[in-house]
Design a protein around this motif. Structure first.
Motif, PDB file in Angstrom:
ATOM      1  N   PRO A 107      44.267  33.574  48.224  1.00 55.01           N
ATOM      2  CA  PRO A 107      43.756  34.599  47.578  1.00 55.01           C
ATOM      3  C   PRO A 107      42.063  34.724  47.702  1.00 55.01           C
ATOM      4  N   VAL A 108      41.534  34.109  48.555  1.00 58.95           N
ATOM      5  CA  VAL A 108      40.166  34.288  48.618  1.00 58.95           C
ATOM      6  C   VAL A 108      39.721  35.200  49.808  1.00 58.95           C
ATOM      7  N   LYS A 109      38.817  36.181  49.539  1.00 55.48           N
ATOM      8  CA  LYS A 109      38.841  37.448  50.219  1.00 55.48           C
ATOM      9  C   LYS A 109      37.590  36.671  51.548  1.00 55.48           C
ATOM     10  N   ARG A 136      35.464  30.254  39.012  1.00 56.24           N
ATOM     11  CA  ARG A 136      35.049  31.553  38.208  1.00 56.24           C
ATOM     12  C   ARG A 136      35.744  32.947  38.934  1.00 56.24           C
ATOM     13  N   ILE A 137      36.522  33.320  38.122  1.00 54.38           N
ATOM     14  CA  ILE A 137      37.181  34.496  38.673  1.00 54.38           C
ATOM     15  C   ILE A 137      36.406  35.751  38.175  1.00 54.38           C
ATOM     16  N   GLU A 138      35.938  36.750  38.796  1.00 49.93           N
ATOM     17  CA  GLU A 138      35.636  38.140  38.431  1.00 49.93           C
ATOM     18  C   GLU A 138      36.720  39.035  38.397  1.00 49.93           C
ATOM     19  N   TYR A 139      37.542  39.383  37.489  1.00 49.80           N
ATOM     20  CA  TYR A 139      38.598  40.082  37.468  1.00 49.80           C
ATOM     21  C   TYR A 139      38.308  41.487  37.072  1.00 49.80           C
ATOM     22  N   THR A 151      33.558  31.075  43.259  1.00 48.50           N
ATOM     23  CA  THR A 151      33.388  32.715  42.434  1.00 48.50           C
ATOM     24  C   THR A 151      34.382  33.468  43.463  1.00 48.50           C
ATOM     25  N   ILE A 152      35.525  33.721  42.810  1.00 48.77           N
ATOM     26  CA  ILE A 152      36.537  34.530  43.535  1.00 48.77           C
ATOM     27  C   ILE A 152      36.538  36.046  42.822  1.00 48.77           C
ATOM     28  N   PRO A 184      41.649  39.961  54.201  1.00 45.54           N
ATOM     29  CA  PRO A 184      40.876  40.948  53.815  1.00 45.54           C
ATOM     30  C   PRO A 184      41.423  41.542  52.208  1.00 45.54           C
ATOM     31  N   ASP A 185      42.768  41.340  52.288  1.00 47.48           N
ATOM     32  CA  ASP A 185      43.452  41.770  50.764  1.00 47.48           C
ATOM     33  C   ASP A 185      43.222  40.558  49.653  1.00 47.48           C
ATOM     34  N   GLY A 186      42.235  39.673  50.017  1.00 49.68           N
ATOM     35  CA  GLY A 186      42.104  38.508  49.042  1.00 49.68           C
ATOM     36  C   GLY A 186      42.002  38.883  47.440  1.00 49.68           C
ATOM     37  N   GLU A 187      41.283  40.248  47.467  1.00 50.71           N
ATOM     38  CA  GLU A 187      40.855  40.619  45.946  1.00 50.71           C
ATOM     39  C   GLU A 187      42.232  40.950  45.258  1.00 50.71           C
TER      40      GLU A 187
END
Lengths: 276, 993
Positions: B744-746, B256-259, B612-613, B751-754
């Motif tokens: 891509p997971v923070k 689930r991605i919160e974009y 959740t990413i 730290p720059d995963g978002e």
């Protein structure tokens, strides 16, 4: 059945070109072109005796792990046929003695040389007197080559031809003889029907841009003294239609039939005239 | 006492292998040796007589014309230092396997268990005396310490009577097989320690899910029936870890991605895969209706589309990045033979017709210090190229299409994409062959190679970044011949109807293949003690998850079992009945009658918690550079042609057999001298039809540095452009996406995963938008999400990269078009519009800039052009057609002219531009959806009619004078170069590699 030209292509353990070889045989007019897995021969269900034209196709028998076709040659020399007292090699010898045709392409050529079937000077089929080893460049190479035909050769397959253009695809295609005497015999008896040459098929060459592996005297193919056993590194089955030619989209006068087909047509013609 | 057979070349015989090694040692390490000779060593550890060993040495092991041999005595004489390199215990030794078979043919007796032949190679070096240099040569070039061991002996210490001491790399048997239980009723910290130390790659949430599963009292009774308690066994934990691995479950693509976009607008994406990839195909298929040519998408090992009434096409592309970083040769070899099993294991089974390969490397001329544990890009290049060469060539599958992409960040992890296509009869025994189903009661039969420790934890390992503890057992070495024998057998078994279902053993081994197949029936019972092993001493859980290669799993109905096993035996293929598919609801494995696993199938396949990413997109402050136009445009063009991403890859292409099977009608190299760069490959898979398969791809990671949305759009356009350029039918084409991303997971490590997650979202949005706009369904794909390197303070993340592969059809191969100029007098046209789009271009990279204006794709515009090109090809009015990509118009003009062997005179003032552009921008802009075509003067009207209303620029003509001459905007000569000089600039950089 009596009037059929019957070709067999042996497959298994790393042969790769069996389908296109069978296709070439069919296009050349053979009524039968069976792809037979070697297990069928070793199980005794299929016998070479029922064919006229034995094709040993290209590929990597046993991965060429012990040197090209070495392990494959060992298998053919020593594998027994089930339900009989004979080995497969006995069928091969009988096939040759019956005046039939054998064509080895690439790995099939390597196999014939390492079994002693080529050049088999003076009909000695049991002794290896030449070999095919690593290309001088040390690498596998896929490239098209010009091949000059020795018109004085007894080779059945190249009869009537002057030059042909075919691809090579191998890492171990450098032809070498046991001694200079063997090479001299091959040359004086015209047992090297195909030599790598320049684009005009003028003369055999050692120039790397035309001779892809450094074969002595530019030798690309070798036959026995009867001309019925023939092996070559280039792939005639890979040029049976104009769309196989690397420049077919720009050379407008290319004939529909590819040059490689000519070798198979000669074989079929010979069988019709001499063996049926 | 084992024998040692040494086989070397006779005096005076050229040692091509030794010479190549000498040359490469000079190029890789800068050490100049006088000579290198090589000797093959066979260590025979078996109950044989002296005569039998002598017969083997004189027969299959040596060539009497050029070689000599010695038994238990050295052949080596004249050298300064000898280095012998052999495999470590348990590493696949293909030559050793063939040697064993050869001896068995000679003696007529099989080897006993534990007997074997082991191979090694001696390198006799002259011109080096320091052992330290020899150590560098061994460790830095000849051997890979992960899989090989070596001995260095200077001449002075060499035993001239006995030679190098005998070592037999037999696998040492460790602890006896046992089933361990693991207590998960522990602290969170201890849970994570279990995950880390066991190489499980599970996060805390997942470990806690296992914890609560194990302690569920409802399960206790069922477990007690099979003799298990409330603790999970090692086998259960391993099976869950690999089933739930990123590699197998694609947790990031299912998350689930919160974009949040650059305007602060938020949305929730419930699975990128379902929303954008499956979603695109669903929408396209609905629109196509009766014209839908998809047959099987996303559910099998590969995608299947219609070819014609009688045949279906199968296509899959995989990556094998992590193993290739550790062992480039073995990793890449396994990559290609592994994806081949995907093709063969699709539906009821298919016959392979071609391979493709795309590699991303750092420059082979990389000259900075290398971070710890990384191999030099040049070694990776050489190893990967050779691995795929052996895998493809030995399997008899033509490699017809590929690319090499260079970026410095690939030093952290190379990308190795291997693709394969296959063909299957549309129906088999009256049923569609792209479908299959396991029935309750079917036997579980494993076919092919044996199981060893190779590849244990491969699936979990590639779900992590490359780190210090990355396991050596993750490396496998493929065995193309064992696989080839298996494929020969499987096609016969398929046509005789001897099985109900088939799949390959890839990541996760039996655990994965049997686990997935049993979803058809809802359970299975498998006896791991029956599985054939390479050597004794494997733990039951190791047998379950080993990724040893060359194996497939089949569901064989009980009444066909005997015929199936008998056929396999006759064709020299091992087939073993391991158990039965059931409807018990349980994943049940046993070892010697004791239960190893008893897992609820629903939990195993559905229990993994959804991640959740967070993803936050930001527009970074990129700017267009400001520099003057170069004065010498001829030199600039030559520099562009010599860039690694543009230059000729002929030396690599020629190492791949691209013509075996005699179906390749468009080869990778075309033109008057067979050396021009073809846009796409075309294969005619059936001897009795002129219908063809067209394959191509697009890949442009440089654009990701500006915006992954446009990177994706450009990759799709490039793939389709290449496809259409040769004649592929734009109405019958499918796509296949391979995502290679950095993590891509923070987290603390990322730290720059978002931002990286937002890049991933944007690429997926473009994938949906453009596939739907072009009407190109996606049929399969794969993602590899942890392409980072992290040791100590050094972190290297690859640029986000998507390979967009394209496969489709041409009705008649005889209408194909190639890119080479055909004859003087032909007219030269540019199709498409040129814009100020040099952001991320090769030209800006040459000048040291990134820029801002990344190329963008107008799909309806492009589609209209693609259709018109198809019509022009069918009408026969295009003499040549070449797509514009890296390096734009300038590079395309140089390539078309030099491949054709003719000059081109063209006027840049005729180029249709969207806005006024400088000459260098006209030449090197990478605007998409553009083609350079040549047309016979007699076809001019017809041609212009077909493209009326589109952007057509008449630039000039093909000339007989061997000169590329370009008129600039002022009317003066801007470029005047011999096509031979241009070709040389294009061919030189990678000529020797």
């Amino acid at each position: 059945m009596a009037k059929q030209v019957r070709a067999i292509v042996i497959s298994g353990n790393g042969t790769n070109c069996e389908r296109e070889v069978a296709n070439a045989c069919r296009l050349a007019g053979a009524e039968v072109a069976d792809i037979v897995h070697i297990s069928e021969l070793l199980a005794g269900r299929v016998r070479l005796d029922d064919y006229h034209f034995l094709n040993l196709a290209g590929g990597f028998l046993d991965g060429d792990d012990l040197g090209s076709a070495k392990a494959g040659a060992n298998r053919l020399l020593h594998a027994p046929v089930k339900g009989s007292s004979e080995h497969l090699i006995d069928q091969v010898r009988r096939f040759i003695a019956a005046g039939k045709l054998v064509l080895g392409v690439c790995n099939g050529f390597q196999l014939m040389v390492k079994m002693g079937l080529l050049p088999a000077l003076d009909g000695d089929f049991d002794r290896q007197s030449a070999t095919l080893t690593f290309n001088d460049g040390g690498r596998f190479l896929d490239r098209w080559v010009y091949l000059r035909v020795d018109t004085d050769s007894p080779c059945v397959f190249t009869a009537g031809l002057k030059g042909i253009y075919l691809p090579v695809r191998h890492g171990e295609g450098k032809f070498v003889t046991e001694s200079p005497e063997i090479l001299a015999q091959i040359e004086t008896r015209h047992l090297a029907p195909l030599r790598y040459s320049d684009g005009e098929y003028r003369a055999a060459t050692m120039e790397a841009s035309f001779n892809p592996n450094g074969s002595v005297a530019g030798i690309a193919g070798v036959c026995d003294q009867t001309g019925r056993l023939f092996g070559l590194m280039p792939h005639p089955e890979a040029y049976v239609h104009r769309t196989h030619h690397p420049r077919w989209t720009r050379e407008e006068d290319l004939p529909e039939e590819g040059m490689g087909l000519w070798l198979y047509q000669n074989a079929v013609r010979f069988i019709r005239e001499k063996l049926l | 006492m084992p024998w040692r057979i040494a086989v070397g070349l006779k005096d005076g015989v050229r040692d091509a292998r030794g010479e190549r090694v000498r040359r490469e040692i000079r190029e890789h390490l800068g050490i100049e040796l006088t000579s290198v000779r090589t000797i093959d060593i066979y260590t025979v550890d078996a109950d044989l007589s002296d005569e039998e060993v002598a017969a083997a040495a004189a027969g299959p092991f040596s060539d009497p014309v050029i070689q000599e041999f010695a038994i238990n005595a050295p052949l080596a004489g004249d050298f300064d230092i000898l280095i012998e390199v052999g495999f470590r215990p348990g590493v696949t030794d293909n030559v050793g396997r063939t040697s064993r078979e050869a001896i068995q043919y000679l003696t007529g007796r099989p080897f006993a268990s534990g007997e074997g032949v082991y191979t090694s190679v001696q390198y006799l070096l002259k011109g080096v005396c320091e052992e330290e240099a020899a150590e560098r040569i061994a460790a830095g070039f000849l051997a890979n310490a992960l899989i090989q061991r070596w001995t260095i002996i200077p001449a002075a210490r060499f035993d001239r009577v006995r030679g190098v001491p005998v070592t037999v790399p037999r696998v040492v048997v460790g602890a006896p097989p046992q089933i361990r239980e693991i207590d998960l009723d522990v602290s969170d910290e201890a849970l994570m320690q279990i995950s880390r130390e066991g190489m499980l790659a599970l996060n805390l949430e997942e470990m806690k899910k296992l914890q609560s599963y194990a302690s569920d009292p409802a399960l206790g009774k069922a477990r007690a029936r099979v003799g298990l308690g409330s603790r999970l066994t090692d086998g259960e934990l391993e099976a869950l870890a690999q089933t739930w691995s990123e590699h197998c479950k694609h947790k990031i693509f299912s998350a689930r991605i919160e974009y949040r976009d650059e305007h602060g607008k938020s949305e929730t994406i419930d699975s990128l895969f379902k929303t954008y990839i499956v979603g695109a195909t669903r929408d396209i298929r609905a629109r196509l209706g009766d014209r839908d040519f998809c047959l099987s998408v996303f559910k099998d090992n590969a995608g299947v589309i219609r070819f014609n009434d009688d045949w279906s096409l199968v296509f899959k592309v995989e990556t094998h990045n992590s193993p290739s970083a550790l062992d480039p040769y073995g990793g890449a070899l396994t990559g290609i033979v592994g994806v081949n099993r995907d093709g063969v294991g699709t539906g009821m089974g298919a016959r392979l017709i071609f391979n493709t390969d795309v590699f991303c490397f750092a420059s082979p001329f990389y000259d900075k210090p290398l971070p710890q544990r990384l191999l030099h890009p040049r070694r990776i290049f050489e190893g990967v190229v050779e691995g795929v060469e052996h895998g493809g060539n030995k399997s008899g599958i033509p490699t017809v299409n590929g690319s090499l992409v260079f970026d410095e960040r690939f030093v952290g992890k190379p990308l190795v994409y291997c693709g394969t296509a296959a063909i299957m009869p549309a129906k088999l025994n009256g049923k569609p062959s792209h479908e299959k189903r396991v029935l309750v009661g079917d036997r579980i039969v494993m076919v092919g190679g044996r199981i060893g420790k190779d590849g244990i934890h491969g699936a979990t390992f590639s779900s992590e970044e490359l780190h210090e503890g990355s396991p050596v057992t993750a490396v496998q070495i493929g065995d193309p011949i064992t696989q080839r024998r298996m494929f020969d057998f499987l096609i016969v078994a398929r046509d005789r109807g001897l099985y109900n279902s088939i799949t390959d053993n890839g990541a996760g081994g039996l655990s994965s293949s049997v686990g997935e197949m049993s979803e058809d029936t809802g359970g299975f019972e498998m006896h791991l003690d029956r599985a054939p092993l390479k050597y004794p001493g494997l733990q039951p859980w190791e047998i379950l998850i080993s990724e040893a290669q060359e194996r497939m799993t089949l569901a064989v109905p009980p009444d066909k079992l005997e015929a199936f096993i008998a056929l396999a035996g006759e064709m020299d293929v091992e087939a073993t009945d391991l158990g039965v598919f059931t409807d018990s609801g349980y994943y049940h494995c046993l070892y010697n009658g004791k239960t190893l696993t008893y897992l609820d199938m629903n939990f195993l396949h559905g229990g993994v918690p959804q991640m959740t990413i967070p993803a936050v997109w930001e527009v970074r402050d990129h700017r267009e550079p400001d520099f003057p136009q170069p004065l010498d445009m001829d030199a600039t063009l030559r520099h562009m042609l010599g860039r690694l991403n543009i230059c000729s890859k002929e030396a690599v292409v020629r190492r791949y057999d691209h013509e075996v099977q005699a179906g390749t009608v468009l080869k990778p190299l075309v033109g008057v001298a067979n050396d021009g760069p073809a846009d796409a490959a075309m294969v005619r898979p059936l001897f009795d039809s002129f219908e063809g398969v067209v394959v191509s791809h697009g890949i442009c990671p440089r654009y990701s540095d500006i915006d992954t949305y446009h990177m994706m759009a450009c990759a799709i356009d490039e793939g389709l452009r290449n496809y259409v350029a040769v004649g592929g039918n734009i109405e019958h084409v499918a796509g296949l996406d391979n995502f290679c991303w950095c993590d891509p997971v923070k987290s603390d490590k990322t730290p720059d995963g978002e931002y990286k997650a937002a890049q991933l979202v944007r690429a997926n949005k473009a994938l949906y938008d453009y596939c739907v706009a072009f009407g190109v369904p996606l049929i399969s794909g794969k993602d590899s999400m942890k392409n980072d390197y992290q040791i100590g303070e050094t972190k290297i993340s690859i640029p986000p990269t998507v390979l967009f592969s394209v496969i489709g059809k041409i009705d008649d191969v005889r209408t194909a078009t190639t890119m080479d100029a055909k004859r003087p007098g032909d007219l030269v046209y540019l199709l498409g519009l040129t814009r100020d789009e040099l952001g991320g271009s090769e030209y800006y990279a040459l000048k040291g800039h990134l820029g801002k204006n990344v190329p963008q794709v107008d799909a309806p515009y492009a589609m209209k052009l693609f259709r018109a090109i198809n019509r022009a090809q069918q009408a026969g009015v295009l003499a040549s057609c070449h797509d514009l990509s890296d390096g734009g118009l300038g590079v395309a003009l140089a390539e078309t002219a030099s491949a054709g062997g003719f000059g081109i005179h063209a006027d840049l003032r005729a180029v249709k531009v969207a806005e006024p552009l400088r000459e260098d921008a006209i030449l090197f802009s990478e605007s998409q959806s553009r083609f350079l075509v040549t047309v016979r003067p007699g076809h001019r009207e017809r041609f212009e009619g077909l493209f009326s209303g589109q952007d057509v620029s008449f630039l000039g003509e093909v000339t007989a004078d061997d000169e590329l001459r370009l008129i600039g905007l002022s009317g003066g000569v801007l470029v005047r170069s011999s096509i031979h000089d241009l070709k040389e600039a294009w061919q030189t950089p990678l000529k020797e590699l």
